[in-house]
Design a protein around this motif. Sequence first.
Motif, mmCIF file in Angstrom:
data_model
loop_
_atom_site.group_PDB
_atom_site.id
_atom_site.type_symbol
_atom_site.label_atom_id
_atom_site.label_comp_id
_atom_site.label_asym_id
_atom_site.label_seq_id
_atom_site.Cartn_x
_atom_site.Cartn_y
_atom_site.Cartn_z
ATOM 1 N N THR A 119 111.592 82.630 13.167
ATOM 2 C CA THR A 119 111.678 83.589 14.273
ATOM 3 C C THR A 119 112.165 82.906 15.545
ATOM 4 N N GLN A 120 111.624 81.751 15.836
ATOM 5 C CA GLN A 120 112.085 80.998 17.002
ATOM 6 C C GLN A 120 113.568 80.653 16.880
ATOM 7 N N ALA A 180 112.325 85.092 23.792
ATOM 8 C CA ALA A 180 111.341 85.832 23.000
ATOM 9 C C ALA A 180 110.120 84.961 22.735
ATOM 10 N N ILE A 226 106.395 83.735 21.737
ATOM 11 C CA ILE A 226 105.571 84.140 20.599
ATOM 12 C C ILE A 226 104.109 83.842 20.880
ATOM 13 N N SER A 234 106.198 88.829 18.859
ATOM 14 C CA SER A 234 107.311 88.286 19.635
ATOM 15 C C SER A 234 107.627 89.282 20.746
#
Length: 469
Positions: free
Chosen positions: A364-365, A375, A377, A388
């Motif tokens: 995701t990162q 974004a 987290i 996120s």
Amino acid sequence: MVQATALPRNEAGIEAAIGVLKQQFGEQVQTGQSIREQHGHTTTWITNQAPDAVVFPTSTDEVASIVKTCAKYGVPIIPFGTGTSLEGHVNAPAGGICVDMMRMDQILAVHAEDLDVVVQPGVTREQLNTFLRDQGLFFPIDPGANASLGGMAATRASGTNAVRYGTMKDNVLALEVVMADGEVIRTAQRAKKSSAGYDLTRLMVGSEGTLGLMTEITLRLQGIPEAIRSARCSFRTVDDACRAVMMTIQYGIPVARMELLDEMSVAAANSYSKLSLPETPLLLLEFHGSDAGVLEQSETFAAIADEFGGVDIEATSSAEERNKLWQARHDMYWACMQIRPGTKGISTDVCVPISKLAECVGATQQKAEELGLVAPIVGHVGDGNFHSLVLVDMENAEERQKADEFISWLNGMAISMDGTCTGEHGIGQGKRPYLQQELGAATRYMAAIKAALDPDDILNPGKILTDKG
């Protein structure tokens, strides 16, 4: 930006129903534009779809009367708590009547010896815990916002304590519900377990107002722990932090809270909450039990964290220090909004098996970085759930498109890992396509239940299910 689809309106029915409701309820019915817009969706980028009127009932009988009137004229009904839901749950895509439950805010009965309480849906989490404090009891589900307990039950909320105490589905014992025809039912008694028929309680919990309107909720309570100890630990990477989480769970440490902040979130917390934490990935934990028990748990965690390169480990039983740290965690939305002033914060959540957590958070990162998105987290990582918060310049069409791509990708990735598109936010309007992607043919059976209980589709239409089921 998500453009919420409008549904066909029953103009004549809406007009007739509002007229009848005004005769029945007088000033409890409001039709001003401002108050209607306040009862449409306001907490994310889904467009606001205001109801045609807002009614403020004070009793189950009044809710039943409202529902009967709306059923007679075929008018949509949208239940409303505090309006903190994040996926368009309170929008009115076909217009209709918003039923605001906040005047139904009575704590009806506390059964301390049985560890349960009966409340009306407008009671908020903080209100209940303040009331219970002198009796040595508390309600553990903590989604961060001071949400109404009716809204929390409707969205199957959870939060920071879920790793130990479960989610709303584990803590609602029984419900009083007004069905689509106005009939009032009870789904269960106060017994802690039952094998009596279909589990209508759990069917209603998480139904997001599409199957009935909750008017009483019986909740499981907990005793305030003898001792509470908090700990924090910094890591070099998110991967190291997530692996420490996995090992802590596998060791069976009964941790009450286990929260992750990535490096961007930690920096935001330092700035907003005047902290001085190392600006690397951080785990915040809380342990409940006896004095000896919480000390042993925190020491065992410290040993696990050390194995994964954890540094700057600190633990405390000081209420002041604990509250300061957890307040900073609860303020993360506002802290992160300061990273890019003037942007809109789009909060999305997914949940994966704990063994997939490190891979999912890391990917995701990386994806956000590839798309050039900011974004940060945070997550309730003890049960594999993380959020996120995408900070989007809504005037930038390319950035909006990238944010939409990112959110779609994130939901798809979680599903591909045997996870879910939402651990606690719910489906509403925003995540309907992902529910179909996640559960496939099962959504047709959900649609069959909806059709059986609400054949005229007046209860919160346009939510959860797509046209395909």
